[in-house]
Scaffold this motif. Structure first.
Motif, PDB file in Angstrom:
ATOM      1  N   TYR A 143      11.137  82.116  10.011  1.00 52.27           N
ATOM      2  CA  TYR A 143      12.147  81.440   9.193  1.00 52.27           C
ATOM      3  C   TYR A 143      12.426  80.042   9.728  1.00 52.27           C
ATOM      4  N   ILE A 144      12.417  79.891  11.059  1.00 58.79           N
ATOM      5  CA  ILE A 144      12.619  78.550  11.629  1.00 58.79           C
ATOM      6  C   ILE A 144      11.489  77.625  11.194  1.00 58.79           C
ATOM      7  N   TYR A 146       9.793  77.825   8.471  1.00 57.37           N
ATOM      8  CA  TYR A 146      10.031  77.523   7.051  1.00 57.37           C
ATOM      9  C   TYR A 146      11.085  76.423   6.897  1.00 57.37           C
ATOM     10  N   VAL A 147      12.151  76.488   7.697  1.00 55.61           N
ATOM     11  CA  VAL A 147      13.206  75.472   7.631  1.00 55.61           C
ATOM     12  C   VAL A 147      12.651  74.104   8.011  1.00 55.61           C
ATOM     13  N   GLN A 150      10.740  72.625   5.193  1.00 56.56           N
ATOM     14  CA  GLN A 150      11.659  72.168   4.145  1.00 56.56           C
ATOM     15  C   GLN A 150      12.373  70.871   4.528  1.00 56.56           C
ATOM     16  N   ASP A 152      14.830  70.427   6.846  1.00 55.98           N
ATOM     17  CA  ASP A 152      16.216  70.576   7.302  1.00 55.98           C
ATOM     18  C   ASP A 152      16.209  70.662   8.823  1.00 55.98           C
ATOM     19  N   LEU A 155      19.412  72.174  10.869  1.00 54.36           N
ATOM     20  CA  LEU A 155      19.446  73.637  10.855  1.00 54.36           C
ATOM     21  C   LEU A 155      18.342  74.211  11.740  1.00 54.36           C
ATOM     22  N   ALA A 156      17.169  73.574  11.710  1.00 54.86           N
ATOM     23  CA  ALA A 156      16.069  74.054  12.546  1.00 54.86           C
ATOM     24  C   ALA A 156      16.432  73.942  14.025  1.00 54.86           C
TER      25      ALA A 156
END
Length: 322
Positions: A143-144, A146-147, A150, A152, A155-156
């Motif tokens: 998920y990290i 993926y962030v 994207q 971001d 958030l990462a």
């Protein structure tokens, strides 16, 4: 041969008197051709003249002796066949008993082998707080990535800090509370670290936040270590090596011992990844220090891989618990 036999028989005292009566009651057999060849010898014999036996009587006597011999032969064959059949039956019975005994002993040996395997293979509690933290970090890793893709980055960075804190906490808890320590954790903790770093470098290489050569080097080293872990698991697992037993986490068969350079490399990689993630946020993308960290990370990654290859104490196969 038949003539000689007949001469010996009729030379016995008192045989001539009862010979004719015996032949009359016994009958004349169909096989009389043998005596025709020796009729001249009988006619010239003094013994033949003495007892006044004709050729037909002698032929009948010879046929009777021949039939008697054939009957005895048949009887002997039947006796031999009975003995062979009896021995065959005994052999089959013994063979069946032996086969059954071998099967029973084979089953018993398999059961004892399973019991010994259960004694040799150590079982432990894997449901501990450090293991939960490690598994959570492994699940969070893709998920990290993926962030990052994207875009971001704040958030990462926050998720990366959370992953680093979980890595610190699981080690501290396992060291301070022995009941929370497990040999299974020694396997999955480095695997979770490799999954986290691999997800990050793939995403950062895709977004040009890290050189492709560095991302490839880190990935190659991590894939090599993960593959080595599966091989060690296979080697250390006692037979039978079934799919279920291989992936049974409660069967602990080996313990990993990370090298010093590997620990240094992990710290350098995480620091480099964190600074590379912050580069577009704080505007130091092409800073020379960042480039220096990339080369340092590449060097420590290669050194860590070599340390695992050259050091024979990086893992320990567990034996029977004392």
């Amino acid at each position: 041969m038949i003539t000689t036999t007949i001469f010996r028989q009729i030379n016995r005292p008192g045989l001539c008197k009862g010979l004719t009566d015996l032949l009359r009651h016994g009958g004349v057999g169909p096989h009389g051709s043998a005596l025709n060849r020796y009729a001249g010898a009988f006619k010239n014999s003094l013994l033949f003249d003495c007892y006044k036996l004709d050729v037909g009587t002698l032929r009948a006597y010879a046929d009777l002796k021949k039939n008697s011999l054939a009957l005895k032969t048949i009887q002997r064959k039947e006796i031999i066949q009975d003995v062979i059949e009896k021995n065959r039956y005994i052999f089959i019975e013994r063979k069946n008993v032996l086969v059954k005994d071998i099967r029973d002993k084979k089953t018993l040996v398999k059961e004892r082998v399973r019991e010994k395997i259960e004694e040799v293979v150590e079982r432990e509690n894997i449901f501990t707080i450090p293991n939960y933290l490690t598994v959570g970090r492994a699940i969070l890793s893709p998920y990290i990535g993926y962030v990052i893709v994207q875009g971001d980055m704040p958030l990462a960075i926050g998720l990366l800090v959370a992953a680093g804190v979980s890595d610190f906490l699981d080690g501290q808890i396992a060291r301070k509370w022995p009941s929370q320590s497990s040999k299974f954790g020694s396997f999955i903790d480095p695997m979770a670290d490799k999954l986290l770093i691999g997800s990050l470098v793939i995403a950062m290489g895709y977004c040009d936040l890290m050189p492709v050569w560095l991302a490839g080097t880190v990935l190659f080293r991590d894939v090599f270590l993960i593959g080595a872990g599966f091989v060690i698991r296979y080697i250390s697992l006692p037979p039978p090596r079934t799919f279920t037993r291989y992936f049974d986490a409660t069967h602990v068969t080996a313990q990993l011992e990370p090298t010093f350079i590997s620990k240094v490399n992990t710290a350098v990689q995480l620091g480099t990844i964190g600074l590379s993630l912050g580069a577009p946020v704080w505007n130091y993308v092409d800073h020379s220090v960042l480039h220096g960290l990339w080369y340092l990370t590449g060097a420590t990654t290669v050194a860590a891989a070599l340390s695992y290859i050259l050091n024979k104490n990086t893992y320990k196969i567990l034996g029977k618990s004392k």
